[in-house]
Scaffold this motif. Structure first.
Motif, mmCIF file in Angstrom:
data_model
loop_
_atom_site.group_PDB
_atom_site.id
_atom_site.type_symbol
_atom_site.label_atom_id
_atom_site.label_comp_id
_atom_site.label_asym_id
_atom_site.label_seq_id
_atom_site.Cartn_x
_atom_site.Cartn_y
_atom_site.Cartn_z
ATOM 1 N N GLY A 54 0.784 -1.231 0.000
ATOM 2 C CA GLY A 54 0.000 0.000 0.000
ATOM 3 C C GLY A 54 0.816 1.280 0.000
ATOM 4 N N GLU A 55 2.128 1.186 0.239
ATOM 5 C CA GLU A 55 2.975 2.387 0.261
ATOM 6 C C GLU A 55 3.061 2.999 -1.138
ATOM 7 O OE1 GLU A 55 4.482 3.907 2.844
ATOM 8 O OE2 GLU A 55 3.850 2.436 4.311
ATOM 9 N N GLN A 56 2.955 4.320 -1.226
ATOM 10 C CA GLN A 56 3.089 5.007 -2.509
ATOM 11 C C GLN A 56 4.559 5.141 -2.857
ATOM 12 O OE1 GLN A 56 0.932 8.678 -2.078
ATOM 13 N NE2 GLN A 56 -0.977 7.707 -2.710
ATOM 14 N N ILE A 57 4.861 5.002 -4.161
ATOM 15 C CA ILE A 57 6.254 5.090 -4.618
ATOM 16 C C ILE A 57 6.331 5.851 -5.939
ATOM 17 C CG2 ILE A 57 6.995 2.973 -3.462
ATOM 18 C CD1 ILE A 57 6.575 2.907 -7.172
ATOM 19 N N ARG A 58 7.570 6.214 -6.294
ATOM 20 C CA ARG A 58 7.884 6.770 -7.621
ATOM 21 C C ARG A 58 9.078 5.998 -8.156
ATOM 22 N NH1 ARG A 58 10.096 12.449 -7.299
ATOM 23 N NH2 ARG A 58 12.057 11.355 -7.066
ATOM 24 N N LEU A 59 8.971 5.478 -9.362
ATOM 25 C CA LEU A 59 10.065 4.768 -10.009
ATOM 26 C C LEU A 59 10.689 5.663 -11.057
ATOM 27 C CD1 LEU A 59 8.544 1.257 -10.756
ATOM 28 C CD2 LEU A 59 10.485 1.745 -9.294
ATOM 29 N N GLY A 60 12.008 5.609 -11.168
ATOM 30 C CA GLY A 60 12.703 6.375 -12.189
ATOM 31 C C GLY A 60 13.728 5.523 -12.910
ATOM 32 N N PHE A 61 13.751 5.629 -14.242
ATOM 33 C CA PHE A 61 14.718 4.920 -15.073
ATOM 34 C C PHE A 61 15.310 5.898 -16.080
ATOM 35 C CE2 PHE A 61 11.687 1.689 -13.772
ATOM 36 C CZ PHE A 61 12.527 0.701 -13.303
ATOM 37 N N LYS A 62 16.602 5.760 -16.351
ATOM 38 C CA LYS A 62 17.264 6.578 -17.355
ATOM 39 C C LYS A 62 17.782 5.666 -18.460
ATOM 40 C CE LYS A 62 18.722 10.217 -14.260
ATOM 41 N NZ LYS A 62 19.841 10.959 -13.674
ATOM 42 N N HIS A 63 17.627 6.140 -19.696
ATOM 43 C CA HIS A 63 18.160 5.440 -20.849
ATOM 44 C C HIS A 63 18.661 6.504 -21.813
ATOM 45 C CE1 HIS A 63 18.748 2.214 -23.666
ATOM 46 N NE2 HIS A 63 18.092 2.901 -24.580
ATOM 47 N N GLY A 64 19.982 6.662 -21.872
ATOM 48 C CA GLY A 64 20.543 7.749 -22.668
ATOM 49 C C GLY A 64 20.110 9.082 -22.088
ATOM 50 N N ARG A 65 19.543 9.932 -22.941
ATOM 51 C CA ARG A 65 19.063 11.228 -22.448
ATOM 52 C C ARG A 65 17.597 11.188 -22.033
ATOM 53 N NH1 ARG A 65 21.139 15.693 -26.596
ATOM 54 N NH2 ARG A 65 19.858 14.461 -27.980
ATOM 55 N N HIS A 67 14.438 10.054 -19.691
ATOM 56 C CA HIS A 67 14.168 9.736 -18.285
ATOM 57 C C HIS A 67 12.691 9.377 -18.173
ATOM 58 C CE1 HIS A 67 15.029 9.930 -13.963
ATOM 59 N NE2 HIS A 67 13.755 10.276 -13.877
ATOM 60 N N LEU A 68 12.422 8.212 -17.600
ATOM 61 C CA LEU A 68 11.066 7.717 -17.448
ATOM 62 C C LEU A 68 10.707 7.677 -15.972
ATOM 63 C CD1 LEU A 68 8.553 6.205 -18.626
ATOM 64 C CD2 LEU A 68 9.875 4.102 -18.323
ATOM 65 N N GLN A 69 9.562 8.246 -15.615
ATOM 66 C CA GLN A 69 9.079 8.189 -14.236
ATOM 67 C C GLN A 69 7.692 7.567 -14.214
ATOM 68 O OE1 GLN A 69 9.084 11.798 -12.012
ATOM 69 N NE2 GLN A 69 11.297 11.949 -12.020
ATOM 70 N N MET A 70 7.465 6.716 -13.219
ATOM 71 C CA MET A 70 6.175 6.068 -13.032
ATOM 72 C C MET A 70 5.788 6.205 -11.566
ATOM 73 S SD MET A 70 6.899 2.567 -15.109
ATOM 74 C CE MET A 70 8.651 2.531 -14.833
ATOM 75 N N TYR A 71 4.515 6.338 -11.322
ATOM 76 C CA TYR A 71 3.998 6.430 -9.961
ATOM 77 C C TYR A 71 3.077 5.252 -9.708
ATOM 78 C CZ TYR A 71 5.769 11.161 -10.258
ATOM 79 O OH TYR A 71 6.581 12.242 -10.396
ATOM 80 N N GLY A 72 3.108 4.745 -8.495
ATOM 81 C CA GLY A 72 2.254 3.624 -8.162
ATOM 82 C C GLY A 72 2.300 3.334 -6.676
ATOM 83 N N TYR A 73 1.917 2.098 -6.338
ATOM 84 C CA TYR A 73 1.979 1.688 -4.945
ATOM 85 C C TYR A 73 2.422 0.234 -4.862
ATOM 86 C CZ TYR A 73 -2.574 -0.498 -5.704
ATOM 87 O OH TYR A 73 -3.598 -1.276 -6.178
ATOM 88 N N VAL A 74 2.924 -0.142 -3.699
ATOM 89 C CA VAL A 74 3.424 -1.491 -3.472
ATOM 90 C C VAL A 74 2.241 -2.445 -3.355
ATOM 91 C CG1 VAL A 74 4.748 -2.977 -1.904
ATOM 92 C CG2 VAL A 74 5.475 -0.599 -2.295
ATOM 93 N N ALA A 75 2.182 -3.429 -4.261
ATOM 94 C CA ALA A 75 1.129 -4.436 -4.207
ATOM 95 C C ALA A 75 1.524 -5.563 -3.253
ATOM 96 C CB ALA A 75 0.854 -4.999 -5.597
#
Length: 99
Positions: A54-65, A67-75
């Motif tokens: 249930g904890e809210q999180i933000r994921l971040g990934f970089k590939h070259g220039r 940057h991808l961000q995703m928001y979600g929660y721990v299932a």
């Protein structure tokens, strides 16, 4: 982990680079050690820390220039012992993220 609850097919990822997971409630960053699988509704990860369901999180990934961000929660989150290169075990956790 209990019974299978996936509603969509998950795709195995081979080329997705490591990233970071941010927990806003504690301002902590965790290392995404491995992305196990992805779907449009979720992502399976291995990270270097534990978070409760249930904890809210933000994921971040970089590939070259890019940057991808995703928001979600721990299932779900569970412990997974991993051997390191010097034959010692280190704390690692498998986690399912609902996006």
């Amino acid at each position: 982990m209990g019974a299978e609850k996936r509603k969509e097919k998950r795709l195995i990822t081979r080329d997705l680079l490591k990233g970071e997971l941010y927990h806003p409630a504690t301002c902590q960053y965790f290392i995404v050690e491995k992305v196990r699988d992805v779907s449009s509704m979720g992502i399976g990860l291995n990270i270097n820390g534990y978070l409760r369901q249930g904890e809210q999180i933000r994921l971040g990934f970089k590939h070259g220039r890019s940057h991808l961000q995703m928001y979600g929660y721990v299932a779900w989150c569970s412990s997974s012992a991993v051997e390191s290169s010097d034959d010692k075990t280190s704390a690692s956790f498998m986690m399912g993220i609902s996006l």
